[in-house]
Design an enzyme around this catalytic site. Structure first.
Site, mmCIF file in Angstrom:
data_model
loop_
_atom_site.group_PDB
_atom_site.id
_atom_site.type_symbol
_atom_site.label_atom_id
_atom_site.label_comp_id
_atom_site.label_asym_id
_atom_site.label_seq_id
_atom_site.Cartn_x
_atom_site.Cartn_y
_atom_site.Cartn_z
ATOM 1 N N GLY A 151 0.831 -1.198 0.000
ATOM 2 C CA GLY A 151 0.000 0.000 0.000
ATOM 3 C C GLY A 151 0.862 1.243 0.000
ATOM 4 O O GLY A 151 2.086 1.182 0.100
ATOM 5 N N GLU A 157 5.511 4.356 1.497
ATOM 6 C CA GLU A 157 5.137 3.173 0.714
ATOM 7 C C GLU A 157 5.430 1.965 1.585
ATOM 8 O O GLU A 157 6.461 1.933 2.271
ATOM 9 C CB GLU A 157 5.989 3.084 -0.544
ATOM 10 C CG GLU A 157 5.591 4.048 -1.629
ATOM 11 C CD GLU A 157 6.536 3.946 -2.807
ATOM 12 O OE1 GLU A 157 6.213 3.230 -3.751
ATOM 13 O OE2 GLU A 157 7.597 4.571 -2.753
ATOM 14 N N VAL A 158 4.535 0.981 1.535
ATOM 15 C CA VAL A 158 4.714 -0.192 2.395
ATOM 16 C C VAL A 158 4.904 -1.427 1.512
ATOM 17 O O VAL A 158 4.146 -1.649 0.566
ATOM 18 C CB VAL A 158 3.504 -0.377 3.335
ATOM 19 C CG1 VAL A 158 3.733 -1.534 4.282
ATOM 20 C CG2 VAL A 158 3.252 0.896 4.132
ATOM 21 N N ASP A 266 -5.917 10.349 12.720
ATOM 22 C CA ASP A 266 -5.984 9.797 11.359
ATOM 23 C C ASP A 266 -6.684 8.436 11.363
ATOM 24 O O ASP A 266 -6.249 7.496 10.681
ATOM 25 C CB ASP A 266 -4.562 9.679 10.782
ATOM 26 C CG ASP A 266 -4.558 9.709 9.259
ATOM 27 O OD1 ASP A 266 -5.621 10.016 8.676
ATOM 28 O OD2 ASP A 266 -3.505 9.427 8.667
HETATM 29 N N1 ATP Z 1 1.976 -3.857 8.514
HETATM 30 C C1 ATP Z 1 1.276 -3.806 7.384
HETATM 31 N N2 ATP Z 1 0.837 -4.935 6.808
HETATM 32 C C2 ATP Z 1 0.126 -4.895 5.662
HETATM 33 N N3 ATP Z 1 -0.197 -3.761 5.018
HETATM 34 C C3 ATP Z 1 0.214 -2.589 5.537
HETATM 35 C C4 ATP Z 1 0.967 -2.546 6.747
HETATM 36 N N4 ATP Z 1 1.211 -1.249 7.044
HETATM 37 C C5 ATP Z 1 0.639 -0.536 6.076
HETATM 38 N N5 ATP Z 1 0.038 -1.316 5.156
HETATM 39 C C6 ATP Z 1 -0.689 -0.862 3.946
HETATM 40 O O1 ATP Z 1 -0.046 0.292 3.450
HETATM 41 C C7 ATP Z 1 -0.957 1.396 3.425
HETATM 42 C C8 ATP Z 1 -0.207 2.680 3.754
HETATM 43 O O2 ATP Z 1 0.405 2.579 5.022
HETATM 44 P P1 ATP Z 1 0.349 3.813 6.064
HETATM 45 O O3 ATP Z 1 -1.067 4.149 6.326
HETATM 46 O O4 ATP Z 1 1.177 3.462 7.241
HETATM 47 O O5 ATP Z 1 1.040 4.953 5.188
HETATM 48 P P2 ATP Z 1 0.882 6.535 5.305
HETATM 49 O O6 ATP Z 1 1.678 7.132 4.203
HETATM 50 O O7 ATP Z 1 1.256 6.968 6.671
HETATM 51 O O8 ATP Z 1 -0.667 6.728 5.069
HETATM 52 P P3 ATP Z 1 -1.599 8.025 5.290
HETATM 53 O O9 ATP Z 1 -1.833 8.607 3.948
HETATM 54 O O10 ATP Z 1 -2.839 7.425 5.868
HETATM 55 O O11 ATP Z 1 -0.921 8.922 6.248
HETATM 56 C C9 ATP Z 1 -2.025 1.021 4.441
HETATM 57 O O12 ATP Z 1 -3.237 1.645 4.146
HETATM 58 C C10 ATP Z 1 -2.112 -0.470 4.289
HETATM 59 O O13 ATP Z 1 -2.952 -0.823 3.207
HETATM 60 MG MG MG Z 2 -2.302 5.502 6.296
#
Ligand code: ATP
Ligand code: MG
Length: 568
Positions: A151, A157-158, A266
């Site tokens: 995601g 990016e994860v 959030d």
């Molecule tokens: N531990 C995990 N296991 C599986 N999928 C994950 C994990 N952590 C995050 N993801 C996926 O990755 C996406 C993005 O992660 P995250 O929300 O931490 O990023 P962000 O850039 O901080 O997002 P935001 O725009 O909400 O601030 C999540 O919505 C989820 O779908």
């Molecule tokens: Mg997020």
């Protein structure tokens, strides 16, 4: 002649003075001169940065300074990797002065968690520790195999990764933007502090470690199945009982934050993940978490506008804002409703007007809870404690408690039974040993197994073949875990399937417990199953079985070698 001599001497003197000055400057750098140099433009592209740092010693000057050791006001420990080889992993092509190229562990846990403050050595480094040239490979690339992108959000990016050291699967979140300055970096690092703080909570993501390198933050955490957003898109209609369970999990997570006077800011379906057990919901993305008092005195960042409480527009940040976000997220989940990010419906939802065509789908009890959580006045919204004392949620918690108690009782009973069995076998062994010493007992010497010719009946055939233990890999289709290759194979080398000339697949134990059948429906079987051509099923019992190779649909994508039985 004299003129030429004077000119020559002047030029020589000038060259010498320039040489001496340049040497002196190198030894004692003039700080003022350095500070008045024009700043370098910030380069976003890593490749460019690397090229530049090869040729320019000062390329790191305008990067935020790296902290070494603990900061005075509850700061963090940014530790250089203790592994010497690892330290040099990214120095192969860059200047040794460039400290941002070295992977630094980031942790706020303090000295009582030494593991969090050091980075494990990468397997590649261990293989060739004498070499210092690791090219441009980062700690991430050296230690992890990147499998898929899970995601992406506004900050990171994860990726789904496999840790090369233990072979396990994890999720690694990599910050999207380079650290623009110390303030930005400190904000990103705050997320690590929160992840670590709530890592032990059942309804929060389990955090492993974090590090920074090349001005990016990397966070390694447990791998979850999917986000609630993905789950909703997949299932569309979620049973109400499940909604209550999700609400309970998230209220518990939120309570642990609110008890520490922290607000998440959030809460949304994308930031809730479903754990490996496919049941537990876990709160993730602590990037905007802030202390309530600090949120109102300083600048707090609001989250996704679709889930935002109305008072946030007036700059009021409170725990009630989280309760609103959770309430509207439950509305989305229960009614499969697409939330607006602005416009008239956005305002209606914040005035307590919920669209009837959606809300009518759910029970009165759940409607009331959601409506109370979405009250326009933040003071009128229930707290997490009040919500957790709702009779329905209370009942669920009591049920869960008794389930946990009975489970732990069963587990401890198993442990005790195992220990008793161990003692029993130990006592028997001692007894036999004693009898052997006293010549009252003689152990039977193992004799060579003889393979008898083709059996006349299935039972005599089974008895004749030596039993080779064979463990089926993977999940559930056959519940009796230990199967024996000899139950369905004959020949010189039972374990080499491809060498089998005419293997016999017989009606053995797994068939009697024909569990694999119910797992996959016949259409799925025919699309997934591949009969192994080398196995000819000419045994007297081949009408009942064939060996097939399946690929599971589990997100771990293990290849399973399972037995499947055809009736036809
Ligand atoms: N531990 C995990 N296991 C599986 N999928 C994950 C994990 N952590 C995050 N993801 C996926 O990755 C996406 C993005 O992660 P995250 O929300 O931490 O990023 P962000 O850039 O901080 O997002 P935001 O725009 O909400 O601030 C999540 O919505 C989820 O779908
Ligand atoms: Mg997020």
């Amino acid at each position: 002649m004299l003129c030429a001599y004077i000119l020559n001497t002047t030029v020589t003197l000038q060259i010498w003075s320039h040489f001496v000055r340049s040497k002196l400057i190198k030894k004692t750098p003039n700080r003022k001169m350095e500070m008045h140099r024009l700043p370098l433009p910030e380069l976003r592209d890593d490749k460019h940065r690397h090229k530049q740092c090869n040729g320019n010693e000062n390329s790191n000057r305008f990067r935020p300074p790296k902290y070494k050791g603990r900061l005075s006001q509850g700061g963090y420990v940014a530790v250089e990797n203790n592994n010497g080889a690892n330290n040099s992993q990214s120095l192969g092509s860059c200047s040794a002065h460039n400290s941002s190229n070295i992977a630094h562990a980031i942790s706020f846990r303090g000295v009582e968690f030494p593991d969090a403050n050091t980075l494990p050595a990468s397997p590649n480094v261990q293989q060739d520790a004498s070499s210092t040239d690791f090219g441009d490979q980062s700690h991430f690339e050296l230690c992890f195999e990147r499998l898929a992108k899970l995601g992406e959000g506004s900050f990171g990016e994860v990726f789904q990764v496999r840790d090369r050291s233990d072979g396990r699967l994890y999720a690694v979140k990599i910050s999207k933007q380079l650290f623009r300055g110390e303030q930005y970096r400190a904000e990103r690092l705050e997320e690590v502090r929160r992840y670590e703080e709530f890592s032990g909570h059942e309804n929060c993501i389990r955090f492993i470690r974090a590090w920074e390198q090349y001005d990016r933050l990397y966070m390694q955490m447990e791998l979850c199945r999917e986000s609630l957003e993905q789950y909703l898109l997949r299932c569309q209609q979620i049973p109400e009982e499940r909604i209550w369970h999700i609400l309970l999990d998230l209220l518990r997570a939120l309570k642990s934050l609110h008890d520490r006077n922290l607000i998440h800011l959030d809460i949304k379906l994308d930031n809730v993940l479903i754990g490996e057990d496919d049941e537990t919901c876990k709160l993730a993305d602590f990037g905007l978490v802030i202390d309530v008092d600090r949120a109102n005195s300083q600048h707090a960042t609001e989250g996704d506008s679709r889930y935002m409480a109305p008072e946030i527009l007036q700059g009021q940040f409170s725990k009630a804002a989280d309760v609103f976000s959770l309430g509207i997220a439950m509305l989305e989940l229960a009614c499969y409703m697409e939330l607006p990010s602005n416009g008239p419906l956005w305002h209606e939802l914040r005035r307590g007007i919920l669209p009837e065509e959606f809300i009518d789908k759910i029970s009165q009890e759940l409607q009331l809870v959601i409506k109370s959580m979405m009250m326009p006045d933040p003071a009128a919204r229930p707290t997490t404690d009040t919500l957790l004392s709702h009779p329905k949620l209370q009942r669920m918690q009591e049920n869960q408690k008794s389930l946990i108690t009975s489970r732990s009782f069963r587990k401890s009973r198993r442990v005790v039974y195992g220990k008793v069995c161990n003692w029993k076998s130990f006592a028997y062994r001692c007894l036999f040993y004693l009898l052997e010493i006293l010549h009252l007992y003689k152990p039977i010497s193992p004799s060579q197994p003889t393979i008898t010719p083709a059996p006349s009946s299935p039972t005599t055939f089974l008895a004749a073949v030596p039993r080779v233990e064979f463990q089926l890999v993977g999940s559930t289709p056959i519940t009796n875990r230990d199967c024996y290759a000899s139950d369905f194979l004959t020949g010189d080398d039972e374990l080499e399937l491809s060498k089998q000339e005419t293997p016999h697949v017989i009606n053995s134990t797994p068939l009697n417990h024909n569990q694999g059948k119910s797992r996959l429906d016949s259409s799925r079987r025919s699309s997934l199953g591949k009969t192994i051509p080398t196995l000819e099923l000419d045994s007297p019992y081949s009408n009942v079985a064939s060996l097939k190779l399946f690929e599971t649909s589990s997100f771990r994508r293990k290849k399973l070698f399972v037995l499947d039985y055809d009736d036809e």
